[in-house]
Write a protein that holds these residues in place. Sequence first.
Motif, short mmCIF file in Angstrom:
data_model
loop_
_atom_site.label_atom_id
_atom_site.label_comp_id
_atom_site.label_asym_id
_atom_site.label_seq_id
_atom_site.Cartn_x
_atom_site.Cartn_y
_atom_site.Cartn_z
N LEU A 197 21.48 -48.48 -30.38
CA LEU A 197 20.72 -47.53 -31.19
C LEU A 197 20.03 -46.47 -30.32
CD1 LEU A 197 19.20 -50.11 -33.71
CD2 LEU A 197 21.22 -48.66 -34.00
N PRO A 198 19.60 -45.36 -30.96
CA PRO A 198 18.97 -44.28 -30.19
C PRO A 198 17.77 -44.73 -29.36
CG PRO A 198 19.51 -43.52 -32.40
CD PRO A 198 19.79 -45.00 -32.38
N GLU A 199 17.06 -45.76 -29.82
CA GLU A 199 15.93 -46.26 -29.03
C GLU A 199 16.38 -46.95 -27.75
OE1 GLU A 199 16.44 -46.84 -32.24
OE2 GLU A 199 14.89 -45.54 -33.11
N GLN A 200 17.64 -47.42 -27.74
CA GLN A 200 18.16 -48.15 -26.59
C GLN A 200 18.95 -47.27 -25.62
OE1 GLN A 200 20.33 -50.63 -29.45
NE2 GLN A 200 19.31 -52.43 -28.60
N TYR A 221 20.08 -43.95 -18.33
CA TYR A 221 19.40 -44.02 -17.03
C TYR A 221 20.17 -44.93 -16.08
CZ TYR A 221 16.18 -46.13 -13.65
OH TYR A 221 15.62 -46.64 -12.51
N PHE A 222 20.54 -46.11 -16.55
CA PHE A 222 21.27 -47.05 -15.70
C PHE A 222 22.62 -46.48 -15.29
CE2 PHE A 222 24.49 -50.39 -15.35
CZ PHE A 222 23.98 -51.08 -14.26
N GLU A 223 23.39 -45.99 -16.27
CA GLU A 223 24.72 -45.46 -15.97
C GLU A 223 24.64 -44.25 -15.04
OE1 GLU A 223 26.48 -46.80 -20.35
OE2 GLU A 223 25.99 -44.70 -19.93
N GLY A 224 23.65 -43.39 -15.25
CA GLY A 224 23.50 -42.22 -14.39
C GLY A 224 23.13 -42.60 -12.97
N THR A 225 22.28 -43.62 -12.82
CA THR A 225 21.90 -44.09 -11.49
C THR A 225 23.11 -44.61 -10.74
OG1 THR A 225 19.68 -44.66 -12.27
CG2 THR A 225 20.40 -45.67 -10.21
N VAL A 226 23.94 -45.40 -11.42
CA VAL A 226 25.14 -45.95 -10.79
C VAL A 226 26.12 -44.84 -10.45
CG1 VAL A 226 27.11 -47.51 -11.07
CG2 VAL A 226 24.87 -48.15 -11.99
N ALA A 227 26.36 -43.93 -11.38
CA ALA A 227 27.32 -42.84 -11.14
C ALA A 227 26.91 -41.99 -9.94
CB ALA A 227 27.46 -41.98 -12.39
N ARG A 228 25.64 -41.67 -9.84
CA ARG A 228 25.16 -40.87 -8.71
C ARG A 228 25.34 -41.61 -7.39
NH1 ARG A 228 20.50 -40.64 -10.30
NH2 ARG A 228 19.51 -42.14 -8.90
N LEU A 229 25.07 -42.90 -7.40
CA LEU A 229 25.23 -43.70 -6.19
C LEU A 229 26.69 -43.76 -5.75
CD1 LEU A 229 23.81 -45.68 -4.16
CD2 LEU A 229 24.46 -47.52 -5.73
N LEU A 230 27.60 -43.95 -6.71
CA LEU A 230 29.02 -44.05 -6.37
C LEU A 230 29.56 -42.71 -5.87
CD1 LEU A 230 30.30 -46.34 -9.26
CD2 LEU A 230 29.62 -46.95 -6.93
N ASP A 231 29.07 -41.62 -6.43
CA ASP A 231 29.43 -40.31 -5.89
C ASP A 231 29.02 -40.20 -4.42
OD1 ASP A 231 30.51 -39.43 -8.27
OD2 ASP A 231 28.74 -38.30 -8.90
N ASN A 232 27.83 -40.68 -4.13
CA ASN A 232 27.32 -40.59 -2.76
C ASN A 232 28.11 -41.44 -1.77
OD1 ASN A 232 25.34 -38.90 -3.73
ND2 ASN A 232 23.72 -40.45 -3.76
N TYR A 233 28.76 -42.49 -2.27
CA TYR A 233 29.57 -43.36 -1.41
C TYR A 233 31.05 -42.95 -1.38
CZ TYR A 233 26.09 -46.93 -0.21
OH TYR A 233 25.02 -47.61 0.33
#
Length: 429
Positions: free
Chosen positions: A15-18, A24-36
């Motif tokens: 739901l929109p509240e979730q 946030y979680f998916e964006g954090t992981v994606a940014r980290l994987l880009d950096n690696y």
Amino acid sequence: MSKSLQAIRGMNDILPEQTPLWRYFEGTVARLLDNYGYRQIRMPIVEFTELFKRSIGEVTDIVEKEMYTFEDRNGDSLTLRPEGTAACVRAVLEHGITGGGQVQKLWYIGPMFRHERPQKGRYRQFHQIGLEVFNLDGPDIDAELIVLTWRLWGELGIRDAVKLELNSLGTSESRGRYREALVEFLSAHLDKLDEDSQRRLKTNPLRVLDTKNADTQAILVDAPKMADYLDEESRLHFEGLKARLDAVGIPYVINPKLVRGLDYYSKTVFEWVTDKLGAQGTVCAGGRYDGLVEQMGGKPTSGVGFAMGIERLVLMLETLDKIPQEIARQVDVYLCAFGEAAELAALALSERVRDQLPNLRLQINAGGGSFKSQFKKADKSGALYALILGDDELAQQVVGFKPLRGQGEQQSIAWDALAAHLATCVVQG
């Protein structure tokens, strides 16, 4: 009376509240994987059933009990993917991107499907982020996968809540020798094994090591150890992995019962586990599968990867209260406009501000309403500030600026100065 429509058991709406926490979680992981240096690949949700039978193993629990399999209109047997590695291997083989020894460092994200008993953090449609690396066969890349997850736990603030478990399954030859010794040992205690372990002894004996039955676990204390059957190549590989983790300072424990649930693993296997989620303790797991590409019709190609469960990690962030404050707030500024002329000016002004501050979360009131009702909506939005535009402000080409979450008096800001003022206030807020 017709039955009300609802989601299939174990397949949940987010739901929109979730979703802000998920993003946030998916964006954090994606940014980290880009950096690696990892690149994203996207595979279909549906594959031919034979793909999973050949890769995962026909006598695994996943293939025997858990897959969503059906025939399409052409009579082909299709399956909703239960995991991502097999589909990724199929993709790289089909498109030839690992040929000639090309190194590929790939990642993917999406839903997987298994017909399991739904419970908190474990659903029939669940979401994973996975990494797969091809044509790198040394322990250095195994270590990199673990190191980047360690960095991820640090960025999420959950390092203290997870523990790394390691094991080595050796090559298929050494694993075969160990399997024979394990079967011989367990056969001598057959009448004391639980029913599921008795079945696995005939079909997939290494999975007996993974049993949750306390009586069988007690028997396994004296069972042969995989480490005593490792070939020299696998032993050196495992020592190299441990040396690299020691060099970085990542703590780990050796778990000789760690075998993973899929047939294709060899050499390194690992799991990140937690005791913060009750029985569902694994949040990220993987290992090597050096024979899988060849098993699926390709040339000998080394492979290693892992997958992490998004539901479980999001649940952990919630459980440990590791949700950044800005995640809960989806609106920075709420613009209230009163009267048609003010609404027209508000629309133009808001777009001008968005041009200057593309990351600002600005919501403009829609549907009209009184001063009281619009301010009520502004407060409910969670915005830090309300902007007010009525006939008086319109005449002076200013906008009222009112803090909603802290101290400060309402003031008037000229339209030309609004973006600069918001940039300072929102950052400070």
